[in-house]
Design a protein around this motif. Structure first.
Motif, PDB file in Angstrom:
ATOM      1  N   PHE A  38      31.492 -63.660  53.066  1.00 33.29           N
ATOM      2  CA  PHE A  38      32.751 -63.443  53.773  1.00 33.29           C
ATOM      3  C   PHE A  38      32.851 -61.968  54.131  1.00 33.29           C
ATOM      4  N   SER A  39      33.027 -61.692  55.404  1.00 37.95           N
ATOM      5  CA  SER A  39      33.124 -60.293  55.814  1.00 37.95           C
ATOM      6  C   SER A  39      34.112 -60.133  56.949  1.00 37.95           C
ATOM      7  N   MET A  40      34.693 -58.938  57.012  1.00 37.19           N
ATOM      8  CA  MET A  40      35.585 -58.545  58.098  1.00 37.19           C
ATOM      9  C   MET A  40      35.016 -57.285  58.735  1.00 37.19           C
ATOM     10  N   HIS A  41      34.789 -57.361  60.029  1.00 40.72           N
ATOM     11  CA  HIS A  41      34.178 -56.258  60.780  1.00 40.72           C
ATOM     12  C   HIS A  41      35.211 -55.734  61.772  1.00 40.72           C
ATOM     13  N   TYR A  42      35.630 -54.474  61.578  1.00 36.17           N
ATOM     14  CA  TYR A  42      36.578 -53.835  62.488  1.00 36.17           C
ATOM     15  C   TYR A  42      35.828 -52.815  63.342  1.00 36.17           C
ATOM     16  N   GLN A  43      35.819 -53.031  64.645  1.00 33.22           N
ATOM     17  CA  GLN A  43      35.146 -52.127  65.579  1.00 33.22           C
ATOM     18  C   GLN A  43      36.187 -51.167  66.131  1.00 33.22           C
ATOM     19  N   ALA A  44      36.286 -49.987  65.514  1.00 28.66           N
ATOM     20  CA  ALA A  44      37.313 -49.033  65.901  1.00 28.66           C
ATOM     21  C   ALA A  44      37.117 -48.545  67.332  1.00 28.66           C
ATOM     22  N   ASN A  45      35.876 -48.266  67.675  1.00 26.52           N
ATOM     23  CA  ASN A  45      35.506 -47.907  69.043  1.00 26.52           C
ATOM     24  C   ASN A  45      34.027 -48.191  69.202  1.00 26.52           C
ATOM     25  N   GLU A  46      33.437 -47.789  70.314  1.00 22.29           N
ATOM     26  CA  GLU A  46      32.048 -48.137  70.561  1.00 22.29           C
ATOM     27  C   GLU A  46      31.082 -47.428  69.608  1.00 22.29           C
ATOM     28  N   LYS A  47      31.556 -46.401  68.899  1.00 23.95           N
ATOM     29  CA  LYS A  47      30.689 -45.650  67.988  1.00 23.95           C
ATOM     30  C   LYS A  47      30.933 -45.955  66.513  1.00 23.95           C
ATOM     31  N   LEU A  48      32.164 -46.303  66.153  1.00 21.64           N
ATOM     32  CA  LEU A  48      32.552 -46.387  64.742  1.00 21.64           C
ATOM     33  C   LEU A  48      32.996 -47.793  64.371  1.00 21.64           C
ATOM     34  N   SER A  49      32.499 -48.281  63.217  1.00 22.34           N
ATOM     35  CA  SER A  49      32.919 -49.601  62.734  1.00 22.34           C
ATOM     36  C   SER A  49      33.057 -49.588  61.219  1.00 22.34           C
ATOM     37  N   LEU A  50      33.886 -50.494  60.716  1.00 24.25           N
ATOM     38  CA  LEU A  50      34.153 -50.651  59.294  1.00 24.25           C
ATOM     39  C   LEU A  50      33.916 -52.091  58.900  1.00 24.25           C
ATOM     40  N   ILE A  51      33.201 -52.292  57.780  1.00 23.98           N
ATOM     41  CA  ILE A  51      32.914 -53.636  57.285  1.00 23.98           C
ATOM     42  C   ILE A  51      33.395 -53.734  55.844  1.00 23.98           C
TER      43      ILE A  51
ATOM     44  N   PRO B 189      39.142 -62.932  66.387  1.00 24.52           N
ATOM     45  CA  PRO B 189      40.562 -63.104  66.724  1.00 24.52           C
ATOM     46  C   PRO B 189      41.027 -62.121  67.795  1.00 24.52           C
ATOM     47  N   THR B 190      40.387 -60.950  67.859  1.00 26.61           N
ATOM     48  CA  THR B 190      40.687 -59.955  68.892  1.00 26.61           C
ATOM     49  C   THR B 190      39.370 -59.388  69.406  1.00 26.61           C
ATOM     50  N   SER B 191      39.458 -58.499  70.351  1.00 22.79           N
ATOM     51  CA  SER B 191      38.251 -57.908  70.929  1.00 22.79           C
ATOM     52  C   SER B 191      37.627 -56.835  70.044  1.00 22.79           C
ATOM     53  N   ASN B 192      38.315 -56.448  68.950  1.00 17.77           N
ATOM     54  CA  ASN B 192      37.771 -55.411  68.069  1.00 17.77           C
ATOM     55  C   ASN B 192      37.723 -55.840  66.593  1.00 17.77           C
ATOM     56  N   PHE B 193      37.821 -57.143  66.346  1.00 16.96           N
ATOM     57  CA  PHE B 193      37.824 -57.619  64.955  1.00 16.96           C
ATOM     58  C   PHE B 193      37.044 -58.926  64.862  1.00 16.96           C
ATOM     59  N   ARG B 194      36.201 -59.039  63.819  1.00 21.45           N
ATOM     60  CA  ARG B 194      35.391 -60.236  63.616  1.00 21.45           C
ATOM     61  C   ARG B 194      35.464 -60.687  62.163  1.00 21.45           C
ATOM     62  N   ILE B 195      35.538 -62.003  61.981  1.00 24.65           N
ATOM     63  CA  ILE B 195      35.554 -62.604  60.644  1.00 24.65           C
ATOM     64  C   ILE B 195      34.348 -63.528  60.517  1.00 24.65           C
ATOM     65  N   GLU B 196      33.645 -63.423  59.397  1.00 23.08           N
ATOM     66  CA  GLU B 196      32.500 -64.295  59.130  1.00 23.08           C
ATOM     67  C   GLU B 196      32.683 -64.964  57.773  1.00 23.08           C
TER      68      GLU B 196
END
Length: 380
Positions: free
Chosen positions: A110-123, A82-89
């Motif tokens: 079902f997962s939500m992946h938030y890419q906070a920046n190029e180094k850090l992500s939350l799933i 939906p955005t350049s830093n968020f993914r839904i599966e």
């Protein structure tokens, strides 16, 4: 009969050597999670992940029985940014063993992946189980990738030039008020501290692994005792890139392990244990080989390979406090097309405290990771 099976398996693996293969230090077949695409804003994809597996465990001794697995693990799903830093599966994970009419497991993904920046992500939701979080097999049995249910919970990933970390909680068993079961979850941390520039000829790093298994809860009606098992591993790894040779790289690794049982009732015969694993590895253009020496004293783990433990998994009355093993692992794979790998692996374990305990496992895998663009879909 044992000798014939062993020779056949060795020949099967050696036969792959004639193919144009590429190998890696980690297990490339236990690798499905797709990299994040910040440029894919408002893109909708269909993704198909599949692992066909054949694994024959010819295990001897008193610690674990052999087993044979034929089957596949398939995960079709939709992927949307939906955005350049968020993914839904969203999809379904299907586990099927050959010889059974129905799926052994079928569960939603079902997962939500938030890419906070190029180094850090939350799933959140279905987790990234890439190569079983790179955990050592004494801490986490590798074949759990296709025998266990998918992991679900929360995960934080960090990757910089000198430090890489994966921290997660996998909630294995949820309970309601007065359920006759205990809640079960695992917590893990797998990290690698790089002490110099990885682009240099020599690469020096400190691997770190922490893994907890907890069985407990406050609202259940179960009379089963609470359990908390901890495993820790750390050490040092030295890799050398090689040029002008058929060998691409060479690696030396020394790891120290610790086991602790903080449970109300000790289920492993001892509260603490230790072990070391010394390994040397070499990589060519077509293959990857690691040999090692394992020495354990009262070491156990709740999710690790039974071959490394001091207590038998099928006869808990059988305990051998000291375990000494010679280990070997050989892996190869070939790329058939983009996203399709085929290959095999041979694992061998020689118990030096016994005259007949040679155990081995021979595997053949086919992995498919395919992703197809469907359409642009504006969010809201």
């Amino acid at each position: 009969m044992f000798l014939k099976r062993f020779i056949f398996s060795v020949l099967l693996i050696i036969g792959w050597l004639t193919l144009p293969l590429h190998a890696q230090q980690f297990n490339p077949f236990y690798s499905h999670y797709s990299s994040f695409k910040p440029e894919a804003k408002e893109n909708l994809y269909f993704r198909f992940e599949n692992l066909n597996f054949t694994k024959n465990n010819e295990y001897n001794g008193e610690f674990v029985k052999g087993a044979t697995y034929f089957g596949y693990l398939a995960t079709p799903k939709l992927v949307y940014y939906p955005t350049s830093n968020f993914r839904i599966e969203a999809g379904v994970r299907l586990q099927k063993y050959s010889g059974l009419s129905n799926f052994s497991e079928s569960e939603p993904v079902f997962s939500m992946h938030y890419q906070a920046n190029e180094k850090l992500s939350l799933i959140l939701g279905s987790l990234n189980q890439e190569d079983n979080h790179h955990l050592h097999e004494a801490i986490f049995e590798p074949e759990r990738f296709f025998t266990d249910k998918g992991e679900n919970g929360i995960q934080v990933l960090y990757n910089s030039k000198f430090f890489k970390a994966d921290a997660w909680i996998n909630w294995e068993q949820f309970i309601f008020q007065n359920d006759p079961l205990k809640e079960i979850f695992t917590f893990g941390l797998s990290a690698d501290l790089r002490l110099n520039n990885s682009d240099s000829q020599y690469s020096l790093s400190i691997p770190m692994q922490v893994f907890f298994v907890h069985r407990g809860g406050e609202i259940d009606s179960s009379d089963k005792n609470k359990q908390t098992i901890r495993n820790v591993a750390t050490g040092i790894s030295l890799k050398k890139k090689m040029t002008g040779s058929r060998f691409k790289s060479f690696e030396l690794e020394a790891l120290a392990f610790d086991f602790n049982d903080a449970s109300e009732i000790k289920e492993y015969g001892s509260s603490n244990g230790k072990a070391i694993h010394l390994r040397a590895g070499v990589k060519t253009e077509y293959s990857d080989l690691k040999i090692g020496y394992w020495s354990g004293d009262k070491f156990n783990s709740a999710r690790g390979s039974a071959l490394f433990q001091s207590m038998s998994v099928f006869d808990n009355s059988y305990v051998r406090e000291r375990r000494d093993l010679l280990t070997a692992k050989y892996r190869i794979h070939k790329s058939i097309a983009k996203g399709i790998l085929i290959g095999g692996q041979l694992d061998a374990y020689l118990d030096t405290n016994s005259t007949s305990d040679l155990s081995y496992a021979a595997s053949v895998f086919v992995k498919i990771n395919a992703e197809f663009f469907l359409k642009k879909l504006k969010w809201n």
